[in-house]
Design an enzyme around this catalytic site. Structure first.
Site, PDB file in Angstrom:
ATOM      1  N   SER A  64      -9.646  10.687  -5.613  1.00 10.45           N
ATOM      2  CA  SER A  64      -8.379  10.788  -4.881  1.00 10.45           C
ATOM      3  C   SER A  64      -7.239   9.986  -5.492  1.00 10.45           C
ATOM      4  O   SER A  64      -6.089  10.160  -5.081  1.00 10.45           O
ATOM      5  CB  SER A  64      -8.573  10.365  -3.420  1.00 10.45           C
ATOM      6  OG  SER A  64      -9.261  11.367  -2.708  1.00 10.45           O
ATOM      7  N   TYR A 244      -6.152   5.566   3.353  1.00 11.61           N
ATOM      8  CA  TYR A 244      -6.570   6.297   4.550  1.00 11.61           C
ATOM      9  C   TYR A 244      -6.485   5.397   5.782  1.00 11.61           C
ATOM     10  O   TYR A 244      -5.479   4.710   5.975  1.00 11.61           O
ATOM     11  CB  TYR A 244      -7.972   6.893   4.348  1.00 11.61           C
ATOM     12  CG  TYR A 244      -8.096   7.624   3.043  1.00 11.61           C
ATOM     13  CD1 TYR A 244      -7.293   8.727   2.765  1.00 11.61           C
ATOM     14  CD2 TYR A 244      -8.980   7.196   2.051  1.00 11.61           C
ATOM     15  CE1 TYR A 244      -7.379   9.396   1.559  1.00 11.61           C
ATOM     16  CE2 TYR A 244      -9.073   7.862   0.838  1.00 11.61           C
ATOM     17  CZ  TYR A 244      -8.270   8.957   0.601  1.00 11.61           C
ATOM     18  OH  TYR A 244      -8.351   9.606  -0.598  1.00 11.61           O
ATOM     19  N   VAL A 262     -12.902   7.826  -3.974  1.00  8.17           N
ATOM     20  CA  VAL A 262     -14.307   7.566  -3.646  1.00  8.17           C
ATOM     21  C   VAL A 262     -15.167   7.365  -4.887  1.00  8.17           C
ATOM     22  O   VAL A 262     -16.348   7.032  -4.772  1.00  8.17           O
ATOM     23  CB  VAL A 262     -14.901   8.679  -2.755  1.00  8.17           C
ATOM     24  CG1 VAL A 262     -14.195   8.729  -1.416  1.00  8.17           C
ATOM     25  CG2 VAL A 262     -14.885  10.030  -3.454  1.00  8.17           C
TER      26      VAL A 262
END
Length: 318
Positions: A64, A244, A262
């Site tokens: 990401s 996030y 991740v």
């Protein structure tokens, strides 16, 4: 040895002996096989001076973190029209949550959660085509590093993400029912999975991040690759949404715009001072690198680079 060099050597030693290391992303088979003991860190300053430690030259799957680069390309292409299809607000939810999309009519909260990044991928596929979008992404990144040919896409990782990416398929199909995915879903997701399968080392990732450190210029050539306003927008989104539902805690602990993946990588920017990349594959409960976050926290404690300090750039030990 400069101060920054000695600081990151000390940090790497602390991380090497840490007993709590997090958990690898076991839902993506290639990431599940990565050695939990890997740790690398790279810092590139405004003058190009570079400091690396540990596994900083080892390529890893940026996942990401790549959303920063696709967003940069989409903003270059669309400007503020982009914000009609994806918003600029923190989600407060997990990175792959589908919950908010129903209430918000298929418009993702921000471009860094999976739904938002899939919309960005759809925009780039519309502009460049399914296959050419991958080429354009690599062409955007490679001029920013000293060894451009080694930045690539791991097609095996992309394939396995496609085979296991049921939640992302659901997100894309659901947004299509609202008209916010405008290409064939499989084409948009194919680019999205390949984008996330980018491989870079910490050294390369820190080099790529220098375009945000400089306000949108390639420091190697002086060429402007995005407007200063777009660079500021991306940094603001990295601060608010880059981790996030752990973004607030990261802002408090580290105090720099940052984007995690991740694969265990984090790109952090001290505007006008340094671009920093760290990699440790063990993740915390929010899917962010456990030791990577701790390492950045230590770096900021030693350098004073937090943007929330009264005079954040006064104590510059480079």
């Amino acid at each position: 040895m400069s101060t920054v060099a000695s600081i990151i050597v000390s940090i790497a030693e602390e991380m090497r002996t840490a007993s709590e290391r997090g958990t690898v992303a076991n839902y993506i088979p290639p990431l599940a096989r990565v050695d939990l003991n890997r740790f690398g860190m790279a810092v590139v300053g405004m003058d190009g001076e570079t400091h690396t430690v540990g596994d900083a030259e080892v390529p890893f799957s940026v996942q990401s973190v790549s959303k920063v680069f696709s967003l940069s390309m989409a903003l270059n292409a669309m400007g503020d029209e982009l914000w009609g299809r994806v918003r600029q607000e923190p989600s407060g939810s997990a990175f792959n949550s589908i919950v908010q999309l129903e209430n918000e009519h298929g418009i993702p909260r921000n471009p860094f959660i999976n739904a938002g990044a899939i919309v960005i991928a759809d925009i780039l596929v519309s502009r460049y085509g399914r296959e050419n979008a991958q080429t354009r992404l690599l062409e955007f990144l490679r001029p920013l590093v000293s060894d451009p040919s080694s930045i690539d896409i791991d097609t095996d990782v992309a394939r396995q993400e496609r085979e296991t990416g049921f939640r992302n398929m659901a997100l894309a199909n659901y947004m299509r029912t609202f008209g916010n995915i405008r290409n064939v879903v499989e084409d948009t997701l194919d680019f999205y999975f390949h984008q996330c399968a980018l491989t870079m080392s910490c050294h390369q990732l820190a080099q790529v991040g220098t375009c945000l450190m400089t306000g949108g210029r390639n420091p190697l050539t002086g060429e402007r690759i995005m407007s200063e306003r777009n660079a500021q927008t991306i940094l603001a989104l990295m601060m608010m949404c880059g981790h996030y539902d752990g973004s607030g805690a990261f802002a408090i602990r580290v105090g720099l715009p940052g984007k995690s993946g991740v694969g265990g990588g984090i790109l952090a920017i001290a505007p006008g001072v340094a671009s920093i990349a760290v990699w440790s594959p063990g993740l915390n409960a929010q899917g962010n690198s456990l030791l990577g976050t701790r390492a950045l926290e230590r770096l900021v404690q030693h350098t004073g680079w937090s943007v929330f300090r009264a005079n954040p750039w006064v104590a510059n030990p480079t």
